[in-house]
Design a protein around this motif. Structure first.
Motif, PDB file in Angstrom:
ATOM      1  N   ALA A  55       4.046   2.882 -14.917  1.00  0.00           N
ATOM      2  CA  ALA A  55       3.486   2.541 -16.290  1.00  0.00           C
ATOM      3  C   ALA A  55       2.093   2.479 -16.233  1.00  0.00           C
ATOM      4  O   ALA A  55       1.052   2.500 -16.852  1.00  0.00           O
ATOM      5  N   ALA A  56       1.658   2.566 -15.164  1.00  0.00           N
ATOM      6  CA  ALA A  56       0.171   2.196 -14.459  1.00  0.00           C
ATOM      7  C   ALA A  56      -0.765   3.687 -15.086  1.00  0.00           C
ATOM      8  O   ALA A  56      -1.973   3.860 -14.950  1.00  0.00           O
ATOM      9  N   GLY A  57      -0.011   4.474 -14.554  1.00  0.00           N
ATOM     10  CA  GLY A  57      -0.101   6.036 -14.695  1.00  0.00           C
ATOM     11  C   GLY A  57      -1.203   5.975 -14.199  1.00  0.00           C
ATOM     12  O   GLY A  57      -2.131   7.426 -14.067  1.00  0.00           O
ATOM     13  N   VAL A  58      -0.441   6.334 -12.905  1.00  0.00           N
ATOM     14  CA  VAL A  58      -0.666   6.514 -11.412  1.00  0.00           C
ATOM     15  C   VAL A  58      -0.297   7.441 -10.439  1.00  0.00           C
ATOM     16  O   VAL A  58       1.063   7.509 -11.195  1.00  0.00           O
ATOM     17  N   ARG A  59      -0.430   8.379  -9.877  1.00  0.00           N
ATOM     18  CA  ARG A  59       0.368   8.668  -9.152  1.00  0.00           C
ATOM     19  C   ARG A  59       1.732   8.452  -8.164  1.00  0.00           C
ATOM     20  O   ARG A  59       1.731   7.213  -7.386  1.00  0.00           O
ATOM     21  N   LYS A  60       2.781   8.589  -8.150  1.00  0.00           N
ATOM     22  CA  LYS A  60       3.937   8.124  -7.472  1.00  0.00           C
ATOM     23  C   LYS A  60       3.656   8.408  -6.072  1.00  0.00           C
ATOM     24  O   LYS A  60       3.932   9.757  -6.148  1.00  0.00           O
ATOM     25  N   VAL A  61       3.872   7.304  -5.524  1.00  0.00           N
ATOM     26  CA  VAL A  61       4.255   7.381  -4.129  1.00  0.00           C
ATOM     27  C   VAL A  61       4.728   6.808  -3.075  1.00  0.00           C
ATOM     28  O   VAL A  61       5.282   5.720  -3.967  1.00  0.00           O
ATOM     29  N   ARG A  62       5.207   7.013  -2.235  1.00  0.00           N
ATOM     30  CA  ARG A  62       5.986   6.145  -1.713  1.00  0.00           C
ATOM     31  C   ARG A  62       5.548   4.747  -0.818  1.00  0.00           C
ATOM     32  O   ARG A  62       3.911   5.189  -0.495  1.00  0.00           O
ATOM     33  N   LEU A  63       6.222   3.284  -0.783  1.00  0.00           N
ATOM     34  CA  LEU A  63       5.502   2.579  -0.633  1.00  0.00           C
ATOM     35  C   LEU A  63       5.170   2.421   0.492  1.00  0.00           C
ATOM     36  O   LEU A  63       3.875   1.694   0.740  1.00  0.00           O
ATOM     37  N   TYR A  64       5.495   3.239   1.392  1.00  0.00           N
ATOM     38  CA  TYR A  64       5.024   3.342   2.934  1.00  0.00           C
ATOM     39  C   TYR A  64       3.890   4.338   2.553  1.00  0.00           C
ATOM     40  O   TYR A  64       2.962   3.839   4.053  1.00  0.00           O
ATOM     41  N   ASP A  65       3.390   4.933   1.599  1.00  0.00           N
ATOM     42  CA  ASP A  65       2.417   5.899   1.890  1.00  0.00           C
ATOM     43  C   ASP A  65       1.068   5.036   0.916  1.00  0.00           C
ATOM     44  O   ASP A  65      -0.177   4.621   1.122  1.00  0.00           O
ATOM     45  N   ALA A  66       1.788   3.701   0.597  1.00  0.00           N
ATOM     46  CA  ALA A  66       0.809   2.250  -0.310  1.00  0.00           C
ATOM     47  C   ALA A  66      -0.146   1.370   1.340  1.00  0.00           C
ATOM     48  O   ALA A  66      -1.163   1.503   1.126  1.00  0.00           O
ATOM     49  N   ARG A  67       0.846   1.116   1.783  1.00  0.00           N
ATOM     50  CA  ARG A  67       0.846   1.368   3.113  1.00  0.00           C
ATOM     51  C   ARG A  67      -0.387   1.949   4.186  1.00  0.00           C
ATOM     52  O   ARG A  67      -0.775   1.461   4.535  1.00  0.00           O
ATOM     53  N   HIS A  68      -0.209   2.838   4.460  1.00  0.00           N
ATOM     54  CA  HIS A  68      -1.487   4.258   4.509  1.00  0.00           C
ATOM     55  C   HIS A  68      -2.098   4.012   3.893  1.00  0.00           C
ATOM     56  O   HIS A  68      -3.406   4.396   4.277  1.00  0.00           O
ATOM     57  N   ALA A  69      -2.351   4.043   2.858  1.00  0.00           N
ATOM     58  CA  ALA A  69      -3.711   3.781   1.813  1.00  0.00           C
ATOM     59  C   ALA A  69      -4.870   2.502   2.720  1.00  0.00           C
ATOM     60  O   ALA A  69      -5.319   2.539   2.616  1.00  0.00           O
ATOM     61  N   THR A  70      -3.817   1.475   2.675  1.00  0.00           N
ATOM     62  CA  THR A  70      -4.257   0.198   3.088  1.00  0.00           C
ATOM     63  C   THR A  70      -5.037   0.395   4.656  1.00  0.00           C
ATOM     64  O   THR A  70      -6.331   0.354   4.598  1.00  0.00           O
ATOM     65  N   LEU A  71      -4.246   1.081   5.347  1.00  0.00           N
ATOM     66  CA  LEU A  71      -4.540   1.393   6.673  1.00  0.00           C
ATOM     67  C   LEU A  71      -6.220   2.342   6.373  1.00  0.00           C
ATOM     68  O   LEU A  71      -7.282   1.566   7.582  1.00  0.00           O
ATOM     69  N   SER A  72      -5.623   2.593   5.754  1.00  0.00           N
ATOM     70  CA  SER A  72      -6.612   4.357   5.677  1.00  0.00           C
ATOM     71  C   SER A  72      -8.184   3.570   5.253  1.00  0.00           C
ATOM     72  O   SER A  72      -8.991   4.045   5.956  1.00  0.00           O
TER      73      SER A  72
END
Length: 399
Positions: free
Chosen positions: A334-351
């Protein structure tokens, strides 16, 4: 001493040489003997010498019709004696493709070529669930299965069931590794702009706070296991304690359709148990979510389940990790963003933390890791913004 080799003459005139040799005693102290029949006396003498030599040095393996499945049963019983239920389930799952392809083969007849064939089959056709059956498993899954198989065969060697571990030196092909690396590169975590777009899109959604928890680097099982009373302090210190998880374990002992069950337990490691100061937006989102749940409880009346978990549906029932993931993917779409695993969202924050000056030790502690190098190696990815900052620093040097 009676000669252990004797000549056998068959009705057709052909001859064979049969040897009978003592190979020890059984559990009751009864003598055990091995009988072998060979074509020539020389073969029989050589075989007798081999057996006696191996008995003398403790390397003799009694011939058996045991299958690989039999060994895996023995290994699983030993390997899961003192592990968590989820770990035991993972061990069993890792052996499913091994059993499907090679389980019925006689253990002592297996060769390195057989294990290589198994690995190739898993990479091309080994999937049974979690995708289209008959397609290939991922390299990570195959590597896990191969590692568990090596452990099972090591046990077989130690217990005198195998001469050697034929899986010990089998590897995954370079081509398969390269393809996996390409796929991993394609599945990159969100960058800063994608995180902001996602959060802006869902700020009015009921699950805004739950997505915030995932984006402050909580694992899905940690998000689902968080409890209001025990873990969240919104009115005092403004912290959230990660100390309880709710995860799904696949139990093959149950009937089909009922094999996914929820297991609640402490964090995987001591380092995983941590208390984080809530960022202001997450603090605000959780306060809003608590107010929403209070209204839902009043509306539902006696139909409401006061489970005490933070992540619940409109009737108070706690989420499972699979439901959290499904809802997250809907919001991403719905937000129009790439589908990523929730673990990858975690990676994004730590990065983002690592690339914006937060000390490595803090990033590792925030993630719940005890190994700093693991955090940097696996979770921290350079993003375009951080690379641009690096370019600007180099400009200062080169200018």
């Amino acid at each position: 001493m009676k000669e252990p080799i004797r000549k056998i003459t068959h009705k057709d005139g052909s001859t064979r040489y049969r040897l009978v040799v003592d190979i020890g005693v059984d559990a009751k102290g009864k003598r055990k003997q091995l009988t072998r029949t060979l074509k020539t006396k020389k073969e029989a003498v050589d075989e007798l010498s081999r057996i006696r030599h191996e008995l003398s040095i403790g390397s003799f393996v009694v011939p058996t019709k045991m299958t690989l499945n039999d060994l895996l049963d023995i290994w699983l019983k030993s390997a899961t004696r003192d592990v968590e239920e989820g770990t035991a389930s993972n061990y069993e799952s890792a052996m499913v493709p091994v059993r499907a392809h090679s389980g019925d083969k006689e253990l002592q007849s297996l060769t390195e070529e057989d294990i290589e064939s198994l690995v190739d089959w898993m990479l091309t056709s080994g999937r049974r669930r979690g995708g289209q059956p008959g397609t290939g498993l991922g390299v990570r899954s195959v590597r896990l299965s191969l590692g568990r198989l090596r452990a099972a065969m090591n046990l077989g060697v130690r217990r005198g069931l195998m001469v050697r571990n034929v899986a010990q030196h089998v590897t995954i092909s370079r081509d398969a590794k390269n393809k996996a690396a390409a796929n991993k590169a394609a599945n990159r975590p969100w960058d800063e702009s994608e995180v902001k777009t996602f959060l802006e899109s869902i700020k009015a959604h009921r699950l805004h706070a739950a997505m915030m928890l995932a984006l402050i680097a909580e694992r899905p099982a940690e998000v689902c296991g968080t409890r209001w009373a025990e873990d969240v302090d919104l009115d005092g210190a403004g912290t959230i304690a990660i100390q309880n998880t709710r995860t799904i374990v696949y139990d093959r002992r149950q009937e089909k359709g009922s094999r996914n069950k929820v297991v609640e337990k402490d964090t995987k490691t001591d380092a995983g148990k941590r208390t984080l100061p809530l960022p202001a937006p997450a603090h605000k989102a959780l306060k809003g979510f608590r107010a929403i749940q209070a209204k839902e409880k009043l509306t539902a009346g006696t139909a409401y389940t006061d489970s005490g978990y933070v992540l619940v549906d409109e009737l108070g029932n706690p989420f499972k990790t699979d439901k959290l993931r499904r809802e997250a993917y809907k919001l991403m779409k719905a937000a129009g963003v790439r589908k990523v695993r929730l673990y990858d969202a975690r990676h994004a924050t730590l990065s983002w933390m690592a690339n914006n000056g937060v000390p490595d030790t803090v990033v590792s502690a925030w993630a719940g890791h005890s190994d700093l190098s693991f955090t940097k190696r696996v979770y921290v990815h350079p993003d375009p913004q951080s690379l641009k900052a690096g370019s600007e620093k180099l400009g200062d040097l080169l200018g």
